[in-house]
Design an enzyme around this catalytic site. Sequence first.
Site, short mmCIF file in Angstrom:
data_model
loop_
_atom_site.label_atom_id
_atom_site.label_comp_id
_atom_site.label_asym_id
_atom_site.label_seq_id
_atom_site.Cartn_x
_atom_site.Cartn_y
_atom_site.Cartn_z
N HIS A 155 -85.73 -19.30 9.52
CA HIS A 155 -86.36 -18.29 8.78
C HIS A 155 -84.59 -17.03 8.76
O HIS A 155 -85.27 -16.29 8.64
CB HIS A 155 -87.16 -17.88 8.89
CG HIS A 155 -88.23 -18.68 8.69
ND1 HIS A 155 -89.26 -19.10 7.55
CD2 HIS A 155 -88.73 -19.82 9.72
CE1 HIS A 155 -90.35 -20.16 7.79
NE2 HIS A 155 -89.80 -19.82 8.84
N SER A 276 -58.44 -7.85 0.63
CA SER A 276 -58.91 -6.75 -0.81
C SER A 276 -57.54 -6.55 -1.21
O SER A 276 -56.91 -6.42 -0.23
CB SER A 276 -59.92 -5.93 -0.53
OG SER A 276 -60.23 -5.10 -0.91
N LYS A 282 -59.72 -5.52 4.78
CA LYS A 282 -60.24 -6.96 4.62
C LYS A 282 -59.94 -8.15 5.11
O LYS A 282 -59.08 -8.64 4.58
CB LYS A 282 -61.36 -7.00 3.40
CG LYS A 282 -62.16 -5.51 2.93
CD LYS A 282 -63.40 -5.84 3.02
CE LYS A 282 -64.09 -6.59 1.77
NZ LYS A 282 -65.78 -6.67 2.96
N GLU A 289 -66.59 -18.95 0.40
CA GLU A 289 -67.62 -18.74 -1.01
C GLU A 289 -67.50 -19.02 -2.31
O GLU A 289 -67.94 -19.62 -2.88
CB GLU A 289 -66.73 -17.10 -1.18
CG GLU A 289 -67.20 -16.27 0.21
CD GLU A 289 -67.18 -14.66 -0.20
OE1 GLU A 289 -67.17 -13.91 -1.37
OE2 GLU A 289 -66.09 -14.48 0.73
#
Length: 456
Positions: A155, A276, A282, A289
């Site tokens: 979880h 970025s 970043k 992804e």
Amino acid sequence: MALWGGRFSSDTNADVAKYSESISFDKRLYRHDIMGSRAHVKMLAKAGIIPQESADAIRKELLNIQQEIESGNFKYDIALEDIHMHIESRLIEILGTEGARVHSGRSRNDQVALDIRLYLRDEIDIIIGKIREFQAALVDTASRHPKQIIPGFTHLQHAQVVLFAHHLLAYVEMLDRDAERLADCRKRIDVMPLGSGALAGSTLPLDREFVCQELNFSRVTRNSMDAVADRDFAIELASALSIFAMHTSRLSEDLILWSSQEFDFIELDDAFCTGSSLMPQKKNPDVCELTRGKTARIYGSLTALLTLCKALPMTYNRDLQEDKVALFDAIDTAEQILAVYPPMIASMQIKPENMRAAATDPALMATDIAEKLVELGVPFRTAHHRVGSFVKWCKENGKALDETTLEEMQITIPEATEEFLNLFDPDMSAGKRNITGGTGFDAVSSQLKFWQEKLG
Ligand code: ARG
């Protein structure tokens, strides 16, 4: 004029020609189409259906056409629809009527079934080989950190201490099932459909067994109607690739979490991340992804193939031409995933101190206390309740589980002894779970050995 133009009196509408062509995507089947045609004409000559000299000339010219295609000199024309007609018409252009014998006893329906099967057999072998490399990269990373502890989650909450190696080997197991599924799917691909004709076989004495041997298939199809209508093998492959992609997507999710500032367990190499355009600090895990995203795309192929087949009357219908769009995309996407993952895993930096710090949360050892009570003869449900009360007591008294005195522990766990205070050692917690399949040091080291031997 199209090769099938005999009964037509007007040309195909220009938009229809664009609408119905498949050459733009089935040209990749050229090598397998030529391989199939060469076996077919060899058989035609052997069975006395065409002269030996015609077969020899056709076989030779097919190799020249292959060269032409590979050197980039081959001319494509959407009027010729697909790769099968492109190659056949080029043959006729070069050899005249001799070339016109190649299609004896054959339809594009059994021809395309043959080509896809030949192509997929090769692709599956490539994909399985790359899955093995992927597994080897994971095993190698695991074996470089054999005793590294991390928190294990259920979880997405701290659950119990596990070895980092054990976590990585879980993915090795998943990939192993993927390779097995692909190998199993390959068995049903490895069946030779040529000789099924358009749907009803042939009046010519075709020697299907000979073609089967020539092309190294395990057997011939038993039913000509099924053979031209069947795309189960494509659906199975897309399904196996979907499950494979799902596994890589789950791994990606772990890597994304691990490389977040909150976890900070790993750092992916710069070569596998991007920045970025706005925020200078970043470094994003884009490959991971994209893998989640590309997984959706592979599921799309599976859905497309299932939907494509569901309402088709027997036997071949032109809808089936679209099978290749979905199938090729699923294969290409899976191969792209397989190209980037092994080097990304091999180059990822792990942060042992951060992993260790997270794994020393004493709450991760609560189950160990309950199991200690079981060893002392306390029924597990009672033990579970006592430890639960202990966790509650600690929370209410603002102490971590490993900060209490024995007397304090005994308030909720009367059976507790000095020994209980030593149960908060995370290395011991993970290290001693040595039953088969456990995360213990010995259990994991024998798992590592198993995989190292298996992957050679
Ligand atoms: N390009 C077609 C396909 O991919 C080949 C088979 C066409 N057969 C036909 N009878 N039109 O399915």
